[in-house]
Motif scaffolding. Sequence first.
Motif, mmCIF file in Angstrom:
data_model
loop_
_atom_site.group_PDB
_atom_site.id
_atom_site.type_symbol
_atom_site.label_atom_id
_atom_site.label_comp_id
_atom_site.label_asym_id
_atom_site.label_seq_id
_atom_site.Cartn_x
_atom_site.Cartn_y
_atom_site.Cartn_z
ATOM 1 N N ILE A 181 28.873 44.213 31.641
ATOM 2 C CA ILE A 181 29.422 44.292 32.997
ATOM 3 C C ILE A 181 29.913 42.908 33.399
ATOM 4 C CG2 ILE A 181 29.000 44.920 35.414
ATOM 5 C CD1 ILE A 181 26.499 46.449 34.443
ATOM 6 N N VAL A 182 31.193 42.821 33.725
ATOM 7 C CA VAL A 182 31.772 41.575 34.229
ATOM 8 C C VAL A 182 32.058 41.772 35.714
ATOM 9 C CG1 VAL A 182 33.697 39.948 34.096
ATOM 10 C CG2 VAL A 182 32.752 40.951 32.001
ATOM 11 N N THR A 183 31.481 40.930 36.556
ATOM 12 C CA THR A 183 31.602 41.058 38.008
ATOM 13 C C THR A 183 32.199 39.791 38.575
ATOM 14 O OG1 THR A 183 29.578 42.391 37.965
ATOM 15 C CG2 THR A 183 30.373 41.672 40.123
ATOM 16 N N CYS A 184 33.159 39.954 39.495
ATOM 17 C CA CYS A 184 33.906 38.818 40.001
ATOM 18 C C CYS A 184 34.025 38.880 41.524
ATOM 19 C CB CYS A 184 35.293 38.809 39.371
ATOM 20 S SG CYS A 184 36.254 37.331 39.757
ATOM 21 N N PHE A 185 33.804 37.730 42.167
ATOM 22 C CA PHE A 185 33.960 37.603 43.618
ATOM 23 C C PHE A 185 35.288 36.910 43.907
ATOM 24 C CE2 PHE A 185 33.015 34.857 47.446
ATOM 25 C CZ PHE A 185 33.121 35.888 48.379
ATOM 26 N N PRO A 186 36.169 37.550 44.690
ATOM 27 C CA PRO A 186 37.523 37.006 44.876
ATOM 28 C C PRO A 186 37.635 35.919 45.943
ATOM 29 C CG PRO A 186 37.349 39.112 45.997
ATOM 30 C CD PRO A 186 36.029 38.895 45.279
ATOM 31 N N PHE A 205 37.397 31.984 40.139
ATOM 32 C CA PHE A 205 36.622 33.013 40.839
ATOM 33 C C PHE A 205 35.179 32.987 40.326
ATOM 34 C CE2 PHE A 205 40.863 35.284 40.953
ATOM 35 C CZ PHE A 205 41.073 35.077 42.310
ATOM 36 N N PRO A 206 34.174 32.962 41.212
ATOM 37 C CA PRO A 206 32.789 33.101 40.758
ATOM 38 C C PRO A 206 32.625 34.407 39.982
ATOM 39 C CG PRO A 206 32.869 32.428 43.061
ATOM 40 C CD PRO A 206 34.273 32.797 42.678
#
Length: 291
Positions: free
Chosen positions: A167-172, A272-273
């Motif tokens: 799972i790759v999760t990104c905060f914009p 992006f974090p």
Amino acid sequence: MANDVWIADSYAKINLGLHVLERLPTGYHAIETGLCFLEWRDHFEVRQAPEMKLEIDDESIPTDESNLINQAIETLDRYVGLKHNYLFRVDKRIPAGAGLGGGSSNAALTLRMLNKIEELGLSDDELIDLSRDLGADVPFFIKGKTGIAKGIGHEIEEINIQPNFWIVTCFPNEQSSTPEAYKHCAPNPDPDFDLKKTLTEEEIDEWQYILNNDLEQSVFPRINVSGNMKDQMYEFGAVYASMTGSGSAVYGIFEQDFVATNAYKGLLELDFPTNMTRPGFEPDYGIYRKA
């Protein structure tokens, strides 16, 4: 012991589908959603102190009474009467306003740590009962088990739905307001597909056709980068991508590690974090004395 330092980690979550079923007279919404964990975590250190104090290494996060950590301390003190004051130091890594449950996770860990440190002997169910005003996701983080959340999020059917994929999760870098997300969402009391059946019986590469987060319809028009990021996840090779919670973070699920790694590195290069979580991840819910 008065000089002991206690450490533990507070984990983020993502929503696997989110159905907004109805708007309740209380102003809350009846929902159903799948909840699972990310390796994205905040780190807590707690020790006795002359007064209650909260220190967070991210200066953008308030440390006043609006912080759920302080609210959790106050709630527990009101319920049982804490014997000591504590200094809470938090290494904050989970982005705020992202739909990752960081505040609720912090509140849940605060209750669990004080319960252990002060030897209160409260059960998980007792902690959940006293935490109901802190946030809909707090019971999930107290239990520490994946499952289907219903009602306003407090009713959780424990099922192992942690994806056995990357799972790759990104905060914009744009925060999303939960009240705004729900305000502009049209509830649907009769979803086209059964959430539990989808998560437990359907192949993951079918999810993009049948598994929806209903809040995307209200968030993407206001935070365009989140919608673009969802498209980007599919371009990177995700078999499923979605916004989590009320946004604005977006995740992609990947079958192969090198494809996930490429997506992870690509999003980091855009400043992006971003987090990458291993297949079948299980959080460490231990609370430890620091050596």
